[in-house]
Write a protein that holds these residues in place. Structure first.
Motif, PDB file in Angstrom:
ATOM      1  N   VAL A 296      45.328  43.461  33.631  1.00  0.00           N
ATOM      2  CA  VAL A 296      44.651  42.178  33.436  1.00  0.00           C
ATOM      3  C   VAL A 296      43.779  41.878  34.655  1.00  0.00           C
ATOM      4  N   ARG A 297      42.551  41.411  34.419  1.00  0.00           N
ATOM      5  CA  ARG A 297      41.661  41.071  35.531  1.00  0.00           C
ATOM      6  C   ARG A 297      42.250  39.937  36.359  1.00  0.00           C
ATOM      7  N   THR A 298      42.337  40.130  37.674  1.00  0.00           N
ATOM      8  CA  THR A 298      42.853  39.108  38.579  1.00  0.00           C
ATOM      9  C   THR A 298      41.701  38.472  39.342  1.00  0.00           C
ATOM     10  N   VAL A 299      41.559  37.148  39.209  1.00  0.00           N
ATOM     11  CA  VAL A 299      40.505  36.385  39.882  1.00  0.00           C
ATOM     12  C   VAL A 299      41.184  35.456  40.877  1.00  0.00           C
ATOM     13  N   LEU A 300      40.922  35.658  42.149  1.00  0.00           N
ATOM     14  CA  LEU A 300      41.582  34.890  43.212  1.00  0.00           C
ATOM     15  C   LEU A 300      40.587  33.991  43.921  1.00  0.00           C
TER      16      LEU A 300
ATOM     17  N   THR B  34      43.757  42.350  43.696  1.00  0.00           N
ATOM     18  CA  THR B  34      42.721  41.401  43.290  1.00  0.00           C
ATOM     19  C   THR B  34      41.491  42.151  42.801  1.00  0.00           C
ATOM     20  N   ASP B  35      40.997  41.785  41.631  1.00  0.00           N
ATOM     21  CA  ASP B  35      39.787  42.397  41.084  1.00  0.00           C
ATOM     22  C   ASP B  35      38.531  41.658  41.517  1.00  0.00           C
ATOM     23  N   LEU B  36      38.580  40.328  41.472  1.00  0.00           N
ATOM     24  CA  LEU B  36      37.424  39.503  41.813  1.00  0.00           C
ATOM     25  C   LEU B  36      37.868  38.383  42.740  1.00  0.00           C
ATOM     26  N   LEU B  37      37.266  38.327  43.923  1.00  0.00           N
ATOM     27  CA  LEU B  37      37.564  37.287  44.910  1.00  0.00           C
ATOM     28  C   LEU B  37      36.428  36.271  44.872  1.00  0.00           C
ATOM     29  N   VAL B  38      36.774  34.963  44.778  1.00  0.00           N
ATOM     30  CA  VAL B  38      35.748  33.926  44.656  1.00  0.00           C
ATOM     31  C   VAL B  38      35.962  32.850  45.731  1.00  0.00           C
ATOM     32  N   PRO B  39      35.551  33.124  46.980  1.00  0.00           N
ATOM     33  CA  PRO B  39      35.594  32.099  48.020  1.00  0.00           C
ATOM     34  C   PRO B  39      34.308  31.283  48.031  1.00  0.00           C
ATOM     35  N   ASN B  40      34.353  30.105  48.628  1.00  0.00           N
ATOM     36  CA  ASN B  40      33.089  29.457  48.959  1.00  0.00           C
ATOM     37  C   ASN B  40      32.629  29.996  50.308  1.00  0.00           C
TER      38      ASN B  40
ATOM     39  N   HIS C 208      35.339  45.762  51.464  1.00  0.00           N
ATOM     40  CA  HIS C 208      36.261  46.780  51.973  1.00  0.00           C
ATOM     41  C   HIS C 208      37.689  46.512  51.488  1.00  0.00           C
ATOM     42  N   GLN C 209      37.928  45.288  50.968  1.00  0.00           N
ATOM     43  CA  GLN C 209      39.274  44.894  50.560  1.00  0.00           C
ATOM     44  C   GLN C 209      39.418  44.657  49.061  1.00  0.00           C
ATOM     45  N   VAL C 210      38.335  44.229  48.401  1.00  0.00           N
ATOM     46  CA  VAL C 210      38.359  43.976  46.960  1.00  0.00           C
ATOM     47  C   VAL C 210      37.106  44.575  46.333  1.00  0.00           C
ATOM     48  N   PRO C 211      37.143  44.933  45.045  1.00  0.00           N
ATOM     49  CA  PRO C 211      35.977  45.589  44.439  1.00  0.00           C
ATOM     50  C   PRO C 211      34.807  44.678  44.124  1.00  0.00           C
ATOM     51  N   GLU C 212      35.061  43.381  43.876  1.00  0.00           N
ATOM     52  CA  GLU C 212      33.988  42.454  43.531  1.00  0.00           C
ATOM     53  C   GLU C 212      34.202  41.122  44.236  1.00  0.00           C
ATOM     54  N   VAL C 213      33.093  40.489  44.653  1.00  0.00           N
ATOM     55  CA  VAL C 213      33.138  39.205  45.346  1.00  0.00           C
ATOM     56  C   VAL C 213      32.041  38.300  44.797  1.00  0.00           C
ATOM     57  N   VAL C 214      32.387  37.050  44.536  1.00  0.00           N
ATOM     58  CA  VAL C 214      31.400  36.008  44.291  1.00  0.00           C
ATOM     59  C   VAL C 214      31.619  34.932  45.345  1.00  0.00           C
TER      60      VAL C 214
ATOM     61  N   ALA D  29      28.537  40.321  44.860  1.00  0.00           N
ATOM     62  CA  ALA D  29      28.481  41.646  45.475  1.00  0.00           C
ATOM     63  C   ALA D  29      29.581  42.510  44.887  1.00  0.00           C
ATOM     64  N   ALA D  30      29.271  43.774  44.649  1.00  0.00           N
ATOM     65  CA  ALA D  30      30.241  44.729  44.120  1.00  0.00           C
ATOM     66  C   ALA D  30      29.999  46.066  44.788  1.00  0.00           C
TER      67      ALA D  30
END
Length: 305
Positions: A156-160, A176-182, A204-210, A221-222
């Motif tokens: 399951v896709r994990t969005v943190l 974590t698949d997708l990290l979403v910080p401000n 370097h730690q997660v595959p995708e970032v928003v 970024a991916a």
């Protein structure tokens, strides 16, 4: 319909509206006070449900009046609350000051959320049945990690959403698949104030970032791809509380429906833009038809590399 599980916090937001936020030691006169259902987990659940997702909320409320109201608000929004436990003691609260520019400052008192230290019976199967699991950091890290590992085990896709910002264990980031910080959280995690550099470091730690950038939109970024920016629509912000949660909930729906990331980001930006024009957290979140209408109106700029 995309299925979304949310493991996170529920809080009653105690919101004071003031012309200008007080400085340390200063007293100011506010113009309004409201109690509004909130909590980052519940906010994301409501945003996803109003966006058209089939949502289950995993967490806890207290055995108090706030707990009754928090559960009722989720149910009214169409969120499944069978996994929202009632525990002895007080529900979580967030004490929020909102100024005339729409900016806010927040103090969170965990309350019942602190009692969620791991998964309970049935939670693993609820997560396994979802397309995405949404996580934040207003629960103990042990619970967040347990949820992420369960999602990873089920594919399951994990969005943190790493908020409130704090050091994250490598085991959690690895699940974590997708990290979403401000932008502020991204800087806290990396020590880098440039969002592009922060995104590169996080890859370097997660595959995708928003990284959400407030009025400036969002940066995606991916690994192995050029960064992508999506500007936000220009609106007058009344209250930015839960704008990021609205964005994440809407983005989870868009991705679960198979939309490409640029389209998903534009749609999520439309939802967030609608939310900041209204006061409150969950009260401000748009219905799917509203988001569709704004996204289709052509007022959102296109994405650019």
């Amino acid at each position: 319909m995309t299925a979304i599980a949310v493991l996170g916090s529920t809080n009653m937001d105690l919101v004071a509206y003031v012309p200008k936020a007080p400085r340390l030691g200063e007293t100011v006169t506010g113009r309004e006070f409201r109690t509004v259902p909130g909590g980052k987990g519940a906010n994301q659940a409501v945003a996803a449900a109003r966006g058209g997702g089939e949502v289950v909320m995993i967490g806890a409320v207290g055995a108090d009046g706030f707990g009754v109201r928090l559960r009722s608000a989720l149910t009214a929004a169409g969120v499944e609350t069978a996994a929202l436990r009632t525990v002895e003691g007080a529900s979580g609260t967030a004490h929020i000051t909102v100024d005339d520019e729409g900016g806010n400052s927040i103090i969170v008192i965990p309350g019942a959320n602190a009692r969620v230290t791991g998964l309970e019976a049935g939670d693993d199967s609820r997560i396994g049945a979802a397309d995405s699991l949404l996580l934040q950091l207003e629960l103990p890290l042990s619970a967040v990690l347990a949820g992420a590992l369960a999602a990873r085990a089920h594919g399951v896709r994990t969005v943190l959403t790493p908020a409130p910002a704090q050091p994250l264990p490598g085991e959690l980031l690895a699940a974590t698949d997708l990290l979403v910080p401000n932008e502020h959280e991204a800087a806290a995690l990396t020590g880098l104030t440039d969002s592009y550099q922060a995104a590169e470091a996080l890859l370097h730690q997660v595959p995708e970032v928003v990284i959400t950038l407030g009025p400036a939109g969002s940066l995606y970024a991916a690994r192995g791809r050029e960064p992508l920016t999506v500007p936000a629509p220009r609106v007058r912000a009344v209250d930015t509380t839960a704008a990021g949660d609205t964005f994440v909930g809407a983005l989870a729906v868009a991705l679960g429906e198979g939309r490409a990331m640029p389209e998903g980001l534009r749609w999520a930006s439309a939802a967030a833009a609608l939310s900041v024009q209204r006061p409150g957290a969950q009260d401000s979140m748009p219905a799917r038809a509203e988001t569709d209408a704004l996204a289709a109106a052509g007022t959102l700029p296109g994405a650019c590399a």
